[in-house]
Design an enzyme around this catalytic site. Structure first.
Site, PDB file in Angstrom:
ATOM      1  N   LYS A   1       0.881  -1.176   0.000  1.00 15.96           N
ATOM      2  CA  LYS A   1       0.000   0.000   0.000  1.00 15.96           C
ATOM      3  C   LYS A   1       0.916   1.223   0.000  1.00 15.96           C
ATOM      4  O   LYS A   1       1.220   1.803   1.043  1.00 15.96           O
ATOM      5  CB  LYS A   1      -0.927  -0.050   1.212  1.00 15.96           C
ATOM      6  CG  LYS A   1      -2.158   0.805   1.056  1.00 15.96           C
ATOM      7  CD  LYS A   1      -3.214   0.412   2.056  1.00 15.96           C
ATOM      8  CE  LYS A   1      -4.311   1.441   2.148  1.00 15.96           C
ATOM      9  NZ  LYS A   1      -4.993   1.746   0.901  1.00 15.96           N
TER      10      LYS A   1
HETATM   11  N1  PMP Z   1      -7.619  -1.994  -3.138  1.00 17.68           N
HETATM   12  C1  PMP Z   1      -7.050  -0.762  -3.113  1.00 17.68           C
HETATM   13  C2  PMP Z   1      -6.238  -0.316  -4.282  1.00 17.68           C
HETATM   14  C3  PMP Z   1      -7.218   0.084  -2.006  1.00 17.68           C
HETATM   15  O1  PMP Z   1      -6.662   1.292  -1.978  1.00 17.68           O
HETATM   16  C4  PMP Z   1      -8.024  -0.365  -0.923  1.00 17.68           C
HETATM   17  C5  PMP Z   1      -8.257   0.546   0.259  1.00 17.68           C
HETATM   18  N2  PMP Z   1      -7.210   0.475   1.161  1.00 17.68           N
HETATM   19  C6  PMP Z   1      -8.585  -1.644  -0.987  1.00 17.68           C
HETATM   20  C7  PMP Z   1      -8.359  -2.436  -2.113  1.00 17.68           C
HETATM   21  C8  PMP Z   1      -9.420  -2.171   0.132  1.00 17.68           C
HETATM   22  O2  PMP Z   1      -8.611  -2.461   1.255  1.00 17.68           O
HETATM   23  P1  PMP Z   1      -9.159  -2.321   2.727  1.00 17.68           P
HETATM   24  O3  PMP Z   1     -10.357  -3.149   2.838  1.00 17.68           O
HETATM   25  O4  PMP Z   1      -8.038  -2.794   3.583  1.00 17.68           O
HETATM   26  O5  PMP Z   1      -9.462  -0.869   2.936  1.00 17.68           O
END
Ligand code: PMP
Length: 301
Positions: free
Chosen positions: A167
């Site tokens: 991330k």
């Molecule tokens: N994919 C991407 C590219 C994201 O930015 C996010 C948000 N963080 C998610 C999926 C979903 O992840 P999460 O459920 O941990 O927020």
């Protein structure tokens, strides 16, 4: 780095609270929180981040988010200047100071202040930032109607270039995809991987429902392993829905009974239309609604 708060007056929480920012040991507010223009997070997007929800004053899945944050940092040779436990306790303190009960927490770790060259060795220490504020992605009615989605022409980065499992502060492909959606008048976009398989939304994971079975792309296919995605798989499994983590093509979504996105900010939101094809009955479907109400019950439990 020391976690000792410097003396800075934080305005008292008023009703819904006040945003609080912690930067490398300093407590700030929106007006005073500053980073250097030589920070490689700004110059090169060299860093990682997390986004976490707080429901009724309780931080949702903090440990899982911090695990992902530390893994993201490790994958880009960034050593976090603090133990997870200490970061968790400063995070709780930041939340307490904010007085925001329905909060969104953003953690950022940047390579730190360097010079104008790429060389990360010039950055002597990473910078650690915690922001406690609020976030709302969609109006409530969207959870009934579902989203109008188009496939973006911009694919997610190749997993052996910048792994989407990291991330990172490099969100440009996802932002470009989002802009494609905005320009086309869509609510959200579906992104494919470089081989054309279904990957994720601009900030969400994606699921399909067909004949009572739920399917979603596997993380090793090169997507962000969403925390909400994991929670939804747990909830679906315990509710008796079989869940397959498998490669999906757009065909699987076009012909699904239901499709939905999951994410920290959007939670669980239905997709009513993809590339002009109506999905199922053209609104948030029964499995999506069921999972959403189970999710609401869990976060409020
Ligand atoms: N994919 C991407 C590219 C994201 O930015 C996010 C948000 N963080 C998610 C999926 C979903 O992840 P999460 O459920 O941990 O927020």
């Amino acid at each position: 780095m020391t976690a000792t708060p410097k003396t800075k007056t934080i305005p008292p929480a008023q009703g819904v609270g006040t945003p609080v920012i912690w930067i490398d040991g300093q407590w700030c507010d929106r007006g005073t929180a500053m980073v250097s223009v030589y920070d490689h997070g700004l110059l090169y997007g060299d860093g990682v981040f997390e986004g976490i929800r707080v429901y009724g004053g309780k931080i949702f899945r903090l440990e899982e988010h911090l695990d992902r944050l530390y893994d993201s940092a490790k994958a880009i040779w960034l050593s976090v200047p603090m133990e997870k436990k200490e970061l968790a306790s400063i995070t709780r303190e930041a939340l307490r100071r904010s007085g925001i009960a329905e909060a969104y927490i953003r953690h950022l770790i940047t390579r730190g202040v360097g010079d104008l060259g790429l060389d990360p060795r010039k950055c002597l220490k990473p910078s650690l930032i915690i922001i406690v504020d609020t976030i709302k992605l969609w109006p409530e009615q969207v959870y009934e109607t579902g989203l109008n989605v188009i496939t973006a022409g911009t694919p997610i980065p190749h997993r052996e270039s910048l792994s989407p499992r990291v991330k990172s502060l490099n969100y440009l492909p996802h932002i470009m995809a989002k802009v494609e959606g905005i320009n086309a008048g869509a609510d959200e976009v579906l992104m494919l991987d470089s081989a054309g398989a279904v990957a994720e939304g601009s900030g969400q994971n994606v699921f399909a429902v067909k004949n009572g079975r739920i399917s979603t792309p596997p993380p090793h296919a090169g997507i962000l392993k969403g925390v909400t995605r994991g929670v939804v798989i747990e909830l679906a499994t315990s509710a008796g829905y079989p869940v397959d983590q498998t490669v999906l093509n757009r065909y699987d979504l076009y012909t699904a009974d239901e499709a939905f996105f999951t994410g920290t900010a959007s939670e669980i939101v239905g997709i009513r239309q993809l590339d002009g094809r109506v999905i199922g009955t053209g609104q948030s479907g029964p499995v999506t609604r069921d999972l959403r109400s189970r999710f609401q019950a869990l976060v409020r439990s």
